[in-house]
Design a protein around this motif. Structure first.
Motif, short mmCIF file in Angstrom:
data_model
loop_
_atom_site.label_atom_id
_atom_site.label_comp_id
_atom_site.label_asym_id
_atom_site.label_seq_id
_atom_site.Cartn_x
_atom_site.Cartn_y
_atom_site.Cartn_z
N ARG A 1 22.62 -4.95 -21.89
CA ARG A 1 21.55 -4.93 -22.89
C ARG A 1 22.16 -5.16 -24.27
NH1 ARG A 1 16.93 -0.47 -21.46
NH2 ARG A 1 16.76 -0.93 -19.21
N PHE B 1 20.01 -5.25 -27.27
CA PHE B 1 19.26 -4.47 -28.26
C PHE B 1 18.39 -3.46 -27.54
CE2 PHE B 1 19.75 -8.81 -29.94
CZ PHE B 1 20.53 -8.53 -31.06
N THR C 1 16.35 -6.54 -25.18
CA THR C 1 16.90 -7.82 -24.76
C THR C 1 18.09 -7.60 -23.84
OG1 THR C 1 16.23 -8.87 -26.83
CG2 THR C 1 17.95 -9.98 -25.56
#
Length: 237
Positions: free
Chosen positions: A235, A237, A64
């Motif tokens: 980012r 995860f 993600t």
């Protein structure tokens, strides 16, 4: 002939076991080599952290990222989610030349990846709310429009922390509140995204092309289309 006592036999066995264990764990022995090999394998299989704004062309499954950018004529924020076969992106854009806002859901599918160069076509669907302000764009017009946004992203990995990008966008807006209104752009260009560390990447990009628009039948025009932006993404995860 001297007879060994049980105690001396036990001490000798313990000394032999200790010597064997020390020899197995000493530097240069197979036991340590195996440990180093496992550590190296874990490092080599570590996830590539470069890219959050546009790069990579698709995020790995389960990854993600969020981003924001400033530029002209647009500002924007977005959320990217990597899935098993594609990437989904939700984004919001504000055109401060026209005082218009666009909300879009975009999908990307990777169709080529040779380790250095990768490619993914994109397709977005959204809605545009345009105030019709002519303060900075004297040919602007108001309305609610449906946006269809095909495009293409090409990534060329030139270094461990650098990706050069090729960008093609063809947003097409069709009037909902005014069925005769239209706006379309064909933009091509590129940029560079650089990994800064701590899962953060920075983007610089620009595009140039044509824009055609029509507020109502019989009143259409074509002009230069362009855009520049600087973005920052991370980012999660």
């Amino acid at each position: 002939m001297t007879r060994s006592s049980p105690r001396s036999v036990l001490v000798s066995a313990l000394l032999l076991a200790s010597a064997a264990f020390a020899q197995q764990g000493s530097p240069g022995q197979p036991g340590e080599a195996g440990s180093v090999s496992v550590e190296q394998t874990a490092m080599e299989s570590g996830e590539d952290r470069l890219g959050a704004v546009i790069a990579p062309v698709t995020l790995p499954a389960g990854v993600t990222a969020v981003y924001g950018y400033a530029g002209a004529p647009e500002l924007g924020v977005g959320f990217r989610q990597g899935l098993s076969l594609l990437e989904l992106e939700a984004r919001a854009r504000f055109n401060w030349f026209q005082l218009s806002a666009a909300l879009e859901l975009v999908g990307r599918v990777k169709v080529m990846d040779n380790g250095t160069v990768s490619m993914a076509p994109t397709l977005g669907l959204g809605v545009v709310l345009n105030s019709g302000s002519t303060y900075m764009d004297d040919q602007n017009f108001s309305g609610v429009l449906l946006r269809l946004s095909p495009g293409l992203v090409v990534g060329w990995r030139v270094a461990e922390t650098v990706t050069i990008l090729g960008l093609v966008d063809v947003p097409v807006d069709v009037g909902l509140s005014k069925s005769e209104s239209r706006r379309a752009q064909v933009l091509g260009g590129g940029g560079v995204e650089v990994y800064l560390g701590n899962d953060v990447s920075i983007l610089l990009a620009g595009q140039l092309g044509l824009e055609t628009f029509r507020e109502r039948v019989g009143l259409s025009d074509t002009r230069l289309g362009w855009g520049v932006r600087a973005g920052l993404g991370a980012r999660l995860f």
